[in-house]
Design an enzyme around this catalytic site. Sequence first.
Site, short mmCIF file in Angstrom:
data_model
loop_
_atom_site.label_atom_id
_atom_site.label_comp_id
_atom_site.label_asym_id
_atom_site.label_seq_id
_atom_site.Cartn_x
_atom_site.Cartn_y
_atom_site.Cartn_z
N GLY A 195 -22.85 -45.73 15.68
CA GLY A 195 -21.67 -45.33 16.94
C GLY A 195 -21.09 -46.66 17.30
N LEU A 221 -19.88 -39.45 11.19
CA LEU A 221 -19.81 -40.81 11.32
C LEU A 221 -20.94 -41.70 11.00
CD1 LEU A 221 -18.09 -42.65 13.10
CD2 LEU A 221 -19.37 -42.01 14.99
N ASP A 222 -20.66 -42.74 10.34
CA ASP A 222 -21.69 -43.83 10.01
C ASP A 222 -22.59 -43.35 9.28
OD1 ASP A 222 -20.07 -45.19 11.67
OD2 ASP A 222 -21.40 -45.19 13.57
N GLU A 223 -22.34 -42.17 8.41
CA GLU A 223 -23.41 -41.59 7.55
C GLU A 223 -23.20 -41.68 6.03
OE1 GLU A 223 -25.82 -38.43 8.84
OE2 GLU A 223 -26.35 -39.91 10.64
#
EC number: 3.5.1.10
Lengths: 278, 278, 278, 278
Positions: A195, A221-223
Site C-alpha cells: 500500500g 494491488l501490490d500482489e
Amino acid sequence: MAAHILLIHCPDRPGLIAAVTGVLFQHQLNIISNGEFVERTHNHFFMRTEFSGAVDLVHLEKDLREALPTDVIIRLSAQRNKEIVVLASKEHHCLADLLVRHYYGELGATIKAVISNHPLLEPLVKKFDIPFICLPHDGVDRNQHENSLAKHIDQFQPEFIVLAKYMRILSAGFVARYPNQIINIHHSFLPAFVGAKPYAQAYERGVKIIGATAHFVNDNLDEGPIIAQNVIPVNHTHNAKEMAQAGRNVEQIVLANALGLVFDERVFVHGNKTIIFD
Amino acid sequence: MAAHILLIHCPDRPGLIAAVTGVLFQHQLNIISNGEFVERTHNHFFMRTEFSGAVDLVHLEKDLREALPTDVIIRLSAQRNKEIVVLASKEHHCLADLLVRHYYGELGATIKAVISNHPLLEPLVKKFDIPFICLPHDGVDRNQHENSLAKHIDQFQPEFIVLAKYMRILSAGFVARYPNQIINIHHSFLPAFVGAKPYAQAYERGVKIIGATAHFVNDNLDEGPIIAQNVIPVNHTHNAKEMAQAGRNVEQIVLANALGLVFDERVFVHGNKTIIFD
Amino acid sequence: MAAHILLIHCPDRPGLIAAVTGVLFQHQLNIISNGEFVERTHNHFFMRTEFSGAVDLVHLEKDLREALPTDVIIRLSAQRNKEIVVLASKEHHCLADLLVRHYYGELGATIKAVISNHPLLEPLVKKFDIPFICLPHDGVDRNQHENSLAKHIDQFQPEFIVLAKYMRILSAGFVARYPNQIINIHHSFLPAFVGAKPYAQAYERGVKIIGATAHFVNDNLDEGPIIAQNVIPVNHTHNAKEMAQAGRNVEQIVLANALGLVFDERVFVHGNKTIIFD
Amino acid sequence: MAAHILLIHCPDRPGLIAAVTGVLFQHQLNIISNGEFVERTHNHFFMRTEFSGAVDLVHLEKDLREALPTDVIIRLSAQRNKEIVVLASKEHHCLADLLVRHYYGELGATIKAVISNHPLLEPLVKKFDIPFICLPHDGVDRNQHENSLAKHIDQFQPEFIVLAKYMRILSAGFVARYPNQIINIHHSFLPAFVGAKPYAQAYERGVKIIGATAHFVNDNLDEGPIIAQNVIPVNHTHNAKEMAQAGRNVEQIVLANALGLVFDERVFVHGNKTIIFD
C-alpha cells in the site's frame, strides 16, 4: 547472425528436452544457452532456449509442434528490442535511469512515450527527445482518466507498460486490458508494507532493512508476480524521508534488472509467480 | 528411489544435449534437473543431469558412450554421502559448524577423522565422537610432517580433504597427491590479501568490505579454483582483530556453501575456474 | 536556519569532548549530531559535530581555540554545496548519474564543468547545460596534457575533482597539486585487481563476486584512502564484458555514496585511511 | 582495567553531552567510545559511553545526578557477562551456534540452562554440560505450562531469555513478566510473513529474497522492537523446505548479532523501536 529464443511450457512428462533439442539439431541450429525447470507443485515444465544459425522459423515451429504433445505452448521469436510506454508521476530517479539507458541503447527496449499525470517531469523527458504526454487527473473521474490513458497507450501498441513510480492506483478493469504486460516498481520489500507510504510504515515499524520490488501488476494491488527484489540496511538514525532517499537507488536498480530480464524473454509468469532463466 | 547424477564435459558441438537426453528417455528415466553450459573461450561443453527411475548403470553408461563422441568425459553415479577428512589448527568456528552439521546429517558427507597440528580442538571433536589425530609439527621437518599427514589421511581413503582453518602451508608435492580433492577456506576476498594475515592487511589498507573465499587448493598458494565467496561491510572502527571476528561468520558460511555444492556434485573444475550448477 | 559543521582532530587526551561541547553550550548552540572516534594505533582523536543556532563563527572559533590544546586542528563551516569539476572519458553511466542528481539538486555540489579527453560524452553533458571541455590527448605528451588539464580545472577553483571513469593515469605531480581533493571510482574491489582491465582480470581469476571502490587519489595508482566499496555476485556464465556491464550499477552507486559523504564533510583522511561519520 | 558503560536517556535539551563528559573528565576517566542520538519525533536524547579508569561508581553516579536534570535516566555498570536462559523446541541450528559460542567464551553471556518443550535437543545440550530442562506441553494447559516455565526460569534469575527457535506462542501475561528481557529470532523478514510458517508463505508469494528478524518480544506476536535483520536471495527453484534450509544460516547469524549488541549494552528500547550504538 541474430539469436533466436524458444520458450516452451506444458505439463511435465519424460522426453520433452530430447524432443526439443532433437528438432533443433535436425535444423542444424546451435544452442547458445538452455534452461529447463519443472515446477513440482503443479508438475509443469518450462524451457528457454537461445540458439543461432540460419533458421526458417515457420518450418522449425511446424517440426516442433509435430515432435511435441499437443498441449505444449511454444513461443518462437528473434531477439529484438521491445516497444514500451513508461508511466511516471513526480519522482524522477527511475525514469531518468530508463531514459539514460534508452539513450545509450542499453535498455533492450524502445520508449515510445512517457505519460504522466503531472507536468513536472516533462523537461527531463524532453532532453532525451521522447514524446511526453501529460494527463492530469484533477477534476476527471477515475474511469475517464483511465480511458484516456488507455487510448494514449494503445496508439503506441506497446508490448509492455512500465510504471516508473506512477503513483495512481490502476483499476482492475484497466489492468485486465494488459495481462502480464504492466511492470511496476514498488518502494518496499513486498509483501511487507503493502500500500501507500511504505517508507513511513517502515520507519514506524523500526525495520533495519528496506527494499524494493519489481512485479507484474494484476488486479490486486501490490500482489502480482514478483520479478526482482533487493534491499539495503537502514538504522534508527534514518527518518522516513531519509529512508525514501536511501531506497531510491535500490528502486532504480531493481526496476532496471527486472526490465532486463523481461525484455530478454527470460521470465515466465506461472500463476502468481515467475520462473526466471537468468 | 534415490537420484542419480550424470556429469558430462567435452569440446562443444551441436547435438550433445539431444544425444544425452535421448538416451535417458530410451531408458525411461525421469530428468529431475538439468544444466548445461558452454565455456566460450575454449568452447567446452558441460552438462549436469539429475535423474530418477529404475536404472542399470552399466547398460546406461554403455549406451551413452555409444551415442556420444569418443572424447566425451562421462561420470555417472548414485547420489550419496561423501567421505572426508577435516584438517584444522586452533580456530574452532569452521570446524564446529561442520561437526554440528555432520551430527545432524546435514553435511552431505561423513567426517572420517579430524587431523590437527595442535591439540587445542580435541575436546570439541571428542564431544561429537569423531576420531581426532594430533600431528604436531614442532621439531619435525615439513617433509616428514606431510608424509605422516598423508599416511593418516590415506588410511581413510577420503574423497575430499577439507581445510577448516588449517594454518600450515601445504607443499606442491603434497597437494599434487590429491588433485581437486582439497578444499580450503581462505579468510579474505581473494585475490585481495593473498597470503598470511589477510585481516591485518585489510586493516592496514582501510577497506570497507572484507570477505572469505572457499577454493580448491592447487600448487600455488591461494590460487586454486574459487568455489564460493561472500563479504561483509566493515569500517574504520574495526581493528584487525575485530575484522577477524566479524569475518568468522562469513568464513563459516562460505565453507559450508562450497562443501554443499561440491558434495552434491555441482562443481566442475575447468582450468583454474569452476563451473557450478546450483 | 542552516546547520554548521565542526571538524576537530588531534592527539587523543581526556576532556576533549567536554571542552568542545562545553563551548558550544556556552554559545547556546544546539548539537544536531555528534560523532567521535579515537584511532588506537596512533591514539588520534576525531570529532564531527553538526549544530544549529545563531552563531558568530569568528567568536566561536576563538573560544574553541582557547578551550582546546594548541595542537588541535579545527575546521568550522556552514553547510553548503561544494563546487566540483568532473573528469570523464567514454563511459557514460557514472557521469549521467551525477548529471541527473545535479539537475535535481541532489548532488550536494555544483558541477562547474565536465572535462574529457574524448568528445563522446559532449551531447549528454550539453543536455544538462553544463560546460563541456574536450582535451584530446592524441599527439600531446603527458606533461602538456596535464598542464592544460590543470589550467582548465584551476579556472573553476573547484573544491573537489571527481574522476567519473576518467581512464587516463594521472602523474604524481598532477595529483600532488590537489591533495585529498581528487576522488576516483575504480572498477574493482580494491586491492583486488589493481590496474587496468580489472574485469578481464576478474574473469580470468574466476571470482564469484566483483565490486567497485571509490577512493581519494594519491600518487600510487589505486592506492589512495578508500571511501566506499560495494560488490555484486557473478558466476561462470559471465564473461569479462558481462562482468563490466554488471559492475556499472555498482560503480555508479558507490561513487554517489562516496561523494555524498565527502560533500557533507563526513570524511576525515588519516594517513592512507578514512574515518567516516555517517 | 575493565571498561564501564554509562547509558543515559531523557528529553533532549542543550548541554547534556557537555554535562556528562564534564563529570567524567573531573573523575579523570577516559572515554573509550561515545555515541549520542536524538530521536526527533519525540525529541528524546540517548547517549552511550564506554570509559575506563579507576572509578568509584557510587560517587560518579551521585555527581552525574547532580550535574543533570532530574528527569534523566542513568544506568551505570561494569562490562560483564550477562546471565541468560535459552528456550528451544526441535530445531538445533540456532541453539548449537549459541552453545559453541558459549563454550569458547564468545557469547558475552553465561547460559544457565536450556529449557525445551521437547526432549529432542537434550543430547546436544548435554555435550556442552549445560542443564537441560524438558517441559512437555502435551496434556497441560497453556497457563499451567507457562507457570511451570516461569518457575524454572526464575530460579536462574536470568537477565535475558533467548528464544532460539522456541515454537510455542507466549501469552501476553507471560511476556509482561519479563519486559524487554525476551529476545526472539523470527524466521522471516518482518513485517512480511508475520505468524506461523513464514517460509511456506514466502514460497506461496514467490518472493526473491527471504530473511530473519531478531526482536524483543512484547505482547503482540512478532511485533516487538526489531534489533537486527538480514536476508538472502532465493529463486523459483527453491521450495518452502529449501527456503527454510537456506534461511537457517541467516537466522543463526542474525540472532548472534542481536545478542552481541544486547549483551554489550548497545541497545536502547524506545517505544516499539530500538536505538543501537554499534
